[in-house]
Design a protein around this motif. Structure first.
Motif, PDB file in Angstrom:
ATOM      1  N   SER A 200      69.243  46.450 108.810  1.00 20.73           N
ATOM      2  CA  SER A 200      68.033  45.937 109.458  1.00 20.73           C
ATOM      3  C   SER A 200      67.803  46.560 110.829  1.00 20.73           C
ATOM      4  CB  SER A 200      68.112  44.408 109.582  1.00 20.73           C
ATOM      5  OG  SER A 200      69.156  44.012 110.460  1.00 20.73           O
ATOM      6  N   ILE A 342      64.252  40.090 112.718  1.00 20.46           N
ATOM      7  CA  ILE A 342      64.590  41.033 111.656  1.00 20.46           C
ATOM      8  C   ILE A 342      66.077  41.035 111.300  1.00 20.46           C
ATOM      9  CG2 ILE A 342      64.822  42.983 113.274  1.00 20.46           C
ATOM     10  CD1 ILE A 342      63.651  44.767 111.082  1.00 20.46           C
ATOM     11  N   THR A 343      66.960  40.980 112.287  1.00 15.16           N
ATOM     12  CA  THR A 343      68.395  41.036 111.974  1.00 15.16           C
ATOM     13  C   THR A 343      68.876  39.752 111.314  1.00 15.16           C
ATOM     14  OG1 THR A 343      68.952  40.324 114.224  1.00 15.16           O
ATOM     15  CG2 THR A 343      68.893  42.686 113.809  1.00 15.16           C
ATOM     16  N   GLY A 346      67.966  40.180 107.727  1.00 15.39           N
ATOM     17  CA  GLY A 346      68.902  41.141 107.150  1.00 15.39           C
ATOM     18  C   GLY A 346      70.240  40.498 106.839  1.00 15.39           C
ATOM     19  N   SER A 400      63.152  44.001 106.900  1.00 13.65           N
ATOM     20  CA  SER A 400      64.518  43.517 107.110  1.00 13.65           C
ATOM     21  C   SER A 400      65.515  44.082 106.101  1.00 13.65           C
ATOM     22  CB  SER A 400      64.552  41.985 107.047  1.00 13.65           C
ATOM     23  OG  SER A 400      63.744  41.411 108.047  1.00 13.65           O
TER      24      SER A 400
END
Length: 499
Positions: A200, A342-343, A346, A400
């Motif tokens: 990600s 986003i992380t 992910g 992601s």
């Protein structure tokens, strides 16, 4: 049981029924199958398992993500300055023709991306990921810098758009080897159980590039007069590419190549020779199913991505007549929200899988595209931002997990090449043409909801692709041994085979 006479006496003798016999046969077949599988896949030894220290993985992620940020900074500044570039590089007259000419030049770079993918991808499978990624970084930064130095149309006439197209093509050619290599680089460094999390960060770099480009263009637009912006202000973001490229090159050169590629090299010269002589048509013949699936996923991802992050500023300013600043600021805020989340998505995909995450994004676009664009059309700060934010949240699942999903479709010995070729063909056909196609559809139909319908079409492709793909979360990459984060995990994995 049945009675058997023995010397005038009856003796109870156990008799196997048909069901018991069948169960015994199945058991024998299972044991035989396991024995065959052990011969094909002998038990893993501790030395077979790749242990990647977190410090090394973070360095690899940083080097790859910065290069990706550089790529999308370059493409972002062009898309955000599309109207200004149209005025600078093309003859004055019809404003719509200037914008379309600028967007067509934007799309030109994507026409040569497959050529770059066909050149750099197989090269990365032969000589290594690191060397190719270092070269693409130099080429990308140089061509972006060159665009910032081209004289305007009023100065050199026809040569101005001709040079712009040339350097845009060089950008596209170098970028053809960037994403496939960067995603492969991270995927082959990351532990299997955390590939979604580390992957990600590649798209985190994408958003940094877009945000930095949009932020710099916004600052210049606010602080400079229109005449200054048209004459020299637009050049500043392009000239900034040189120092960013040098930093990215330094980081990449400090790293070793990926553990997966090093293991391929350690297999011996015969293996290396086979990789060098493998022609493209043979790669496609053996990997065509995975390449078609990759193209479908990339088409869904890139149409929606370019629609929101590249085309929306032009849509807001040119079609809905917002000021340049009003068009860029909400996009920047949406990208900051995506960067913050986003992380986490992910990491979440490492637990629940890539398929459900990709499916959620596709269904979201299918259901919400028209309502979002109706909100944007309504006007006003709140409705416009709400529409853009909802589109951004639908894009979040794609950004992601895509960089962890795509490399896992291919085996290690052809991963860079297969991914680069499939990715760039799809981006060329569907991604880079999104602004031009959408603007053309609006101009020809007069319907300013065409972006929503195009987005919905991409969502349908995404739903089908997500349903067809195999789940790859928490599994070793094809053609590579398992990758773990600690020696203790490696020992536990070896021990688990004995149970």
């Amino acid at each position: 049981m049945r009675n058997e006479p023995v010397h005038g006496k009856e003796l109870l003798v156990p008799v196997r029924t048909d069901v018991e016999a069948s169960a015994s046969a199945v058991s024998r077949h299972r044991l035989l199958w396991r024995a065959i599988q052990r011969r094909k896949n002998p038990p893993l030894r501790r030395s077979d398992i790749t242990v990647t220290e977190e410090k090394t993985v973070r360095k690899a992620v940083k080097a790859a993500a910065l290069g990706n940020a550089m790529e999308w900074f370059d493409f972002g500044i062009y898309s955000y300055l599309a109207v200004t570039i149209g005025k600078v590089f093309f003859p004055s007259g019809n404003d719509t023709v200037q914008v379309l000419s600028s967007l067509a030049t934007f799309a030109v770079a994507f026409l040569v991306r497959p050529v770059g993918g066909m050149f750099f991808g197989p090269l990365g499978d032969r000589i290594g990921r690191k060397k190719v990624l270092s070269f693409t970084m130099i080429m990308m930064a140089s061509s972006t810098l060159a665009i910032g130095l081209i004289p305007a149309y009023t100065t050199i006439g026809f040569w101005s758009p001709a040079l712009l197209i040339l350097f845009r093509m060089l950008q596209g050619f170098s970028t053809g080897g960037e994403y496939g290599g960067a995603s492969t680089f991270i995927a082959e460094y990351a532990p299997d159980k955390r590939r979604g999390y580390y992957g990600s960060f590649l798209e985190f770099g994408t958003l940094i590039g877009y945000t930095a480009a949009a932020g710099l263009v916004t600052i210049l637009t606010v602080t400079l007069a229109d005449s200054s912006m048209d004459s020299w202000g637009w050049r500043i973001p392009f000239l900034a590419a040189a120092p960013i490229g040098l930093v990215g090159l330094y980081l990449r050169l400090k790293l070793d190549d990926t553990p997966a590629f090093q293991k391929l090299e350690d297999e011996g010269s015969t293996s290396a020779a086979d990789r060098e002589s493998l022609p493209f048509w043979q790669v496609f013949r053996t990997q065509w199913r995975a390449m078609v699936l990759c193209m479908a996923l990339v088409a869904a991802y890139n149409i929606t991505d370019y629609m929101l992050l590249s085309y929306m500023p032009t849509y807001l300013s040119d079609t809905l007549h917002y000021s340049s600043t009003s068009a860029l600021v909400p996009i920047i805020i949406v990208m900051l929200v995506l960067m913050a989340a986003i992380t986490f998505v992910g990491r979440f995909s490492d637990h629940i899988g890539r398929k459900p995450v990709l499916m959620a994004g596709s269904v979201g676009f299918l259901v919400l595209a028209v309502p979002c664009f109706l909100l944007i059309k309504q006007g006003g700060i709140v409705p416009v931002f709400a529409g853009l934010l909802l589109l951004g949240l639908c894009l979040l699942p794609y950004v992601s997990v895509m960089s962890a999903s795509l490399p896992a479709l291919f085996p290690t010995n052809v991963r860079y090449g297969s991914l680069s070729i499939a990715f760039n063909i799809s981006v060329s056909l569907f991604g880079g043409t999104t602004p031009l196609v959408t603007e053309g559809l609006i101009s020809s139909t007069g319907n300013d909801l065409m972006p929503a319908f195009y987005t919905m079409l991409a969502a349908v492709v995404g739903i089908i692709a997500a349903a067809v793909m195999k789940e790859t979360a928490r599994k070793p990459l094809e053609g590579s041994p398992p990758a773990v984060a600690t020696k203790e995990e490696a020992i536990a994995l070896v021990e688990s085979q004995r149970s």
